[in-house]
Motif scaffolding. Structure first.
Motif, PDB file in Angstrom:
ATOM      1  N   ARG A 351       0.840  -1.198   0.000  1.00 27.47           N
ATOM      2  CA  ARG A 351       0.000   0.000   0.000  1.00 27.47           C
ATOM      3  C   ARG A 351       0.875   1.248   0.000  1.00 27.47           C
ATOM      4  O   ARG A 351       1.724   1.417   0.888  1.00 27.47           O
ATOM      5  CB  ARG A 351      -0.937   0.008   1.210  1.00 27.47           C
ATOM      6  N   PRO A 352       0.673   2.141  -0.972  1.00 27.00           N
ATOM      7  CA  PRO A 352       1.370   3.429  -0.922  1.00 27.00           C
ATOM      8  C   PRO A 352       0.752   4.324   0.147  1.00 27.00           C
ATOM      9  O   PRO A 352      -0.143   3.917   0.886  1.00 27.00           O
ATOM     10  CB  PRO A 352       1.158   3.990  -2.333  1.00 27.00           C
ATOM     11  N   SER A 353       1.225   5.551   0.209  1.00 21.15           N
ATOM     12  CA  SER A 353       0.717   6.483   1.215  1.00 21.15           C
ATOM     13  C   SER A 353      -0.745   6.813   0.940  1.00 21.15           C
ATOM     14  O   SER A 353      -1.223   6.710  -0.200  1.00 21.15           O
ATOM     15  CB  SER A 353       1.542   7.767   1.195  1.00 21.15           C
ATOM     16  N   PRO A 354      -1.512   7.219   1.972  1.00 24.21           N
ATOM     17  CA  PRO A 354      -2.929   7.571   1.766  1.00 24.21           C
ATOM     18  C   PRO A 354      -3.123   8.673   0.735  1.00 24.21           C
ATOM     19  O   PRO A 354      -4.114   8.663   0.000  1.00 24.21           O
ATOM     20  CB  PRO A 354      -3.379   8.024   3.161  1.00 24.21           C
ATOM     21  N   GLU A 355      -2.184   9.635   0.658  1.00 24.12           N
ATOM     22  CA  GLU A 355      -2.323  10.712  -0.319  1.00 24.12           C
ATOM     23  C   GLU A 355      -2.253  10.171  -1.743  1.00 24.12           C
ATOM     24  O   GLU A 355      -3.023  10.594  -2.626  1.00 24.12           O
ATOM     25  CB  GLU A 355      -1.218  11.755  -0.109  1.00 24.12           C
ATOM     26  N   GLU A 357      -2.896   7.016  -2.705  1.00 20.16           N
ATOM     27  CA  GLU A 357      -4.093   6.208  -2.940  1.00 20.16           C
ATOM     28  C   GLU A 357      -5.299   7.081  -3.263  1.00 20.16           C
ATOM     29  O   GLU A 357      -6.060   6.801  -4.200  1.00 20.16           O
ATOM     30  CB  GLU A 357      -4.396   5.354  -1.701  1.00 20.16           C
ATOM     31  N   CYS A 443       6.381   7.156  -5.794  1.00 23.55           N
ATOM     32  CA  CYS A 443       6.058   6.882  -4.401  1.00 23.55           C
ATOM     33  C   CYS A 443       6.852   5.676  -3.928  1.00 23.55           C
ATOM     34  O   CYS A 443       7.464   4.963  -4.735  1.00 23.55           O
ATOM     35  CB  CYS A 443       4.554   6.630  -4.220  1.00 23.55           C
TER      36      CYS A 443
END
Length: 449
Positions: A351-355, A357, A443
């Motif tokens: 999972r990449p960072s929430p930003e 995503e 990312c």
């Protein structure tokens, strides 16, 4: 907690002036010891690398005609860039100042020839080379300063113990007008040792400070950004900020429009229906009571529809599945709700960072919405993957094509949405189709970094 740690680091590793407190502690202060380590490392790393560069460049150039020289020259470029990056870290550790990386491409990819060309055509590579030459040449002077400082300190402290082993038990000082001046008695030797010790004790920190400032100044000047590069990055930051503001404003207008056209209108109608039902219930007539019951039933359905629209609106901003299960699952759910059949391929190793995503989900959601409205497509697809440090997503359809990313348009807004993350959006949509919206966002994904 973080600000306190940062303040401590600045106070500890800054560049204070050499005052009496520093001089009284001589070359044994924490800063002086770090300076000596920095200066010695600059020479001990630069000089062997310079020899290695000379050998690899010579061998690589000689073998270039038979192609075998390409990997050798590429190795020289990689070693040079690694040395420069290490020099930046040493400056950061010593002074607390970050030296920005000026390379056009941090790690060129591809075949040997294009990679070598990317290194050679980057002006920062040649500044790295000049820095290596200066670090190796001046490093010898820094090495001598450190060694002489400690030799004078240790020699002065120990001279009363070994001067008796010199010829005639005396220490030559100087020759003047054919006469030789020397010290041979213990008091004179102790005075001589004390003078040498005090000289090294007080002058050593000054020399270390000057040498360190010279070396770090050369490093900042050659390994950092030039003035045109700083101006260009400043302009890029201004552009990115404008894009972020434009994207936020466009998102706000979209939410307002969706609320006004959907849930707000439905809630207004719901209020009117409930008001009419209230009036009819007050009359007490059986016919009015039945009409009121119908109005209440319609209002009940309106409430459910309004909740559905509000839920869809919230899902379009940031769905719960995106937070709970990640981008892969959120895109699959998005495809399931699309009026066009959508096939989702690929996936991410983590999972990449929430930003990242959230931005990728927004691009996919808006792209599919535009395709449903304008493309006349019978099918669409989403290809998702992670390669070379970037999240890459392609949203395509088999519609009529002709989509353009005009200024102020929806596709341009998608580019503005990912620009603050250094993302890139490109559109391929020839007349007759197919249309492909290609997004890349650099990312880090923990499971592969």
């Amino acid at each position: 907690m973080g600000s306190r740690a940062g303040a401590g680091r600045t106070a500890r590793s800054g560049a204070p002036e050499v005052g009496p407190g520093v001089l009284l502690r001589g070359p044994f202060t924490g800063r002086a010891l770090r300076q000596q380590g920095y200066l010695l490392a600059s020479f001990l790393q630069a000089f062997p690398l310079l020899l290695a560069m000379i050998i690899t460049v010579s061998v690589g150039s000689a073998l270039l005609l038979v192609v075998a020289g390409l990997p050798v020259l590429l190795l020289a470029m990689v070693l040079l860039r690694a040395f420069s990056q290490r020099a930046r870290r040493r400056i950061l550790d010593l002074t607390g100042e970050q030296v920005p990386t000026p390379y056009r491409t941090a790690r060129p990819k591809g075949k040997l020839g294009p990679r070598l060309l990317a290194y050679v055509t980057d002006p920062a590579t040649w500044r790295d080379l000049v820095h290596l030459l200066l670090a190796a040449a001046l490093g010898l002077a820094w090495f001598v300063i450190v060694v002489v400082t400690w030799a004078m300190v240790l020699g002065s402290v120990s001279v009363p113990f070994w001067y008796r082993y010199l010829p005639h038990h005396r220490i030559p000082v100087t020759h003047m007008n054919g006469s030789e001046f020397y010290v041979s008695t213990l008091p004179a030797v102790l005075a001589y040792a004390g003078i040498g010790f005090l000289f090294a004790w007080f002058v050593g920190p000054v020399l270390l400070e000057l040498a360190t400032r010279a070396q770090t100044g050369i490093g900042r000047g050659l390994l950092g950004l030039t003035r045109p590069e700083l101006d260009r990055r400043e302009e890029d930051l201004r552009t990115t900020r404008r894009q972020a503001v434009s994207a936020a404003e466009a998102e706000r207008r979209r939410i307002e429009r969706d609320l006004h056209d959907g849930a707000q209108q439905r809630l207004v109608a719901l209020a009117m229906d409930l008001g009419m039902a209230k009036s009819k219930l007050k009359s007490g007539n059986e016919a009015d009571s039945e009409a009121a019951a119908r109005l209440v039933a319609e209002a009940h359905e309106g409430v459910k529809l309004a909740l559905t629209e509000l839920r869809d609106l919230a899902r379009g901003i940031h769905p719960a599945v995106l937070t709970d299960r990640g981008l892969d699952a959120a895109l699959s759910a998005l495809a399931g709700r699309s009026p066009i059949p959508v096939e989702v391929d690929g996936g991410l190793p983590g999972r990449p960072s929430p930003e990242v995503e959230s931005a990728a989900y927004f691009v996919a959601s808006e792209a599919l919405a535009n395709m449903a409205k304008h493309s006349q497509a019978s099918r669409a697809w989403i290809d998702l993957g992670y390669r070379a440090g970037s999240l890459r997503m392609i949203v395509g359809d088999n519609g009529v094509g002709g989509a353009e990313a005009n200024a102020g348009g929806g596709l341009a807004g998608l580019g503005d949405r990912i620009a603050p993350l250094d993302g890139i959006l490109s559109v391929s949509s020839p007349v007759g189709g197919p249309t492909q919206i290609i997004m890349e966002i650099p990312c880090e994904i923990p499971s592969v970094s």
